[in-house]
Write an enzyme that holds these catalytic residues in place. Structure first.
Site, PDB file in Angstrom:
ATOM      1  CG  HIS A  67      23.267 -16.013 -18.991  1.00 48.73           C
ATOM      2  ND1 HIS A  67      23.971 -15.894 -18.375  1.00 48.73           N
ATOM      3  CD2 HIS A  67      23.172 -16.767 -20.132  1.00 48.73           C
ATOM      4  CE1 HIS A  67      25.050 -17.278 -18.959  1.00 48.73           C
ATOM      5  NE2 HIS A  67      24.880 -16.831 -20.419  1.00 48.73           N
TER       6      HIS A  67
ATOM      7  CD  GLU B  32      21.438 -17.555 -22.660  1.00 45.74           C
ATOM      8  OE1 GLU B  32      22.355 -18.640 -23.779  1.00 45.74           O
ATOM      9  OE2 GLU B  32      21.325 -17.898 -21.583  1.00 45.74           O
TER      10      GLU B  32
ATOM     11  CG  ASP C  93      22.004 -22.217 -23.291  1.00 47.63           C
ATOM     12  OD1 ASP C  93      22.808 -22.272 -23.975  1.00 47.63           O
ATOM     13  OD2 ASP C  93      22.048 -22.554 -21.521  1.00 47.63           O
TER      14      ASP C  93
ATOM     15  CG  HIS D  65      25.337 -24.215 -20.449  1.00 46.89           C
ATOM     16  ND1 HIS D  65      26.549 -24.539 -20.172  1.00 46.89           N
ATOM     17  CD2 HIS D  65      25.616 -23.033 -21.294  1.00 46.89           C
ATOM     18  CE1 HIS D  65      27.428 -24.000 -20.983  1.00 46.89           C
ATOM     19  NE2 HIS D  65      26.644 -22.576 -21.434  1.00 46.89           N
TER      20      HIS D  65
ATOM     21  CD  GLU E 185      24.167 -20.166 -26.782  1.00 44.89           C
ATOM     22  OE1 GLU E 185      25.376 -21.553 -27.356  1.00 44.89           O
ATOM     23  OE2 GLU E 185      24.022 -20.622 -25.740  1.00 44.89           O
TER      24      GLU E 185
END
Length: 246
Positions: A13, A40, A42, A55, A115
């Site tokens: 993450h 992952e 953002d 994020h 993301e």
């Protein structure tokens, strides 16, 4: 019939969870040092259209900046310290461009879950630009990145711009029409807040041909429950706890 799934089961993450400043190159390197091969992150747009990793909509929590990140040009964002908030050893760590992280992953043979994290009001534009950049950067790669978002508009724009890139719908609740929306957006995966998965929701998703992923799973009983349900992937902060080879 579900197509072959090219991605690892374990996903780090924001690079390395909470062990390093999230969404930085240092985090990716730390996650990789624990054996992770998929990450992952953002991605949003600067005011002048540069995709970069962050994020929050605002800068205060994870950098020395202030205000809405998407309202500032990349030249200003690139000068911020995105590491000292976490710990002194990461002082001076920069906000990375999406391109720099993409090239790091491609050079190392790592997989990426991007993301799409739009500044509010820029959902379509962000989905389009991120998809265009991803298609260019991964043009010669055997396995493309997985584009995910909580925002159907962002995924819709990504689909229109680069339909060949795989997409996943992120869910923090099983709102009315979630399955139909994922089908309409031609997604390959549904990525749920992990407690939303049970035998019923997993069966619904898998019967419709979707892969089932979970966020953010940080303890062993939760992870075991998800594997027992037959889900396909776990996003975790605990890169120090879970072996990605398991």
């Amino acid at each position: 019939m579900t197509t072959p799934w090219p991605y690892p089961r374990w996903i780090a993450h924001r690079g390395a969870g909470k062990l390093a400043p999230e969404n930085t190159l240092a985090a990716f390197k730390l996650g990789a040092s624990h054996g992770y091969r998929m990450f992952e992150c953002d991605v949003k747009l600067s005011a002048d259209g540069v995709p970069f990793l962050l994020h929050d909509a605002t800068l205060e929590r994870t950098s020395t900046g202030q205000g809405i990140a998407g309202e500032q040009p990349w030249a200003a964002l690139s000068r911020l310290d995105a590491g000292s908030w976490h710990s002194p050893e990461f002082a001076g760590e920069a906000l990375p461009t999406f391109e720099s992280i993409a090239r790091y992953c491609l050079d190392q043979g790592y997989f990426l879950n991007i993301e799409i994290k739009p500044t509010p009001g820029l959902e379509r534009r962000t989905g389009e630009v991120v998809a265009e950049h991803a298609a260019r950067l991964w043009e010669d790669a055997a396995v493309p990145p997985l584009l995910t978002s909580f925002e159907p508009e962002a995924l819709e724009a990504a689909l229109a711009a680069q339909p060949q890139l795989p997409r996943g719908l992120l869910l923090d609740s099983l709102w009315t029409g979630w399955l139909e929306t994922a089908l309409r957006l031609d997604c390959v995966a549904i990525v749920c807040q992990h407690t939303l998965w049970d035998s019923s929701s997993v069966t619904q998703a898998k019967s419709a041909g979707f892969r089932t992923l979970s966020y953010t799973v940080n303890d062993e009983p939760a992870a075991q429950r998800l594997w027992d349900l037959g889900t396909d992937g776990i996003i975790t902060d605990r890169v120090d706890l879970f072996s990605p080879a398991s």
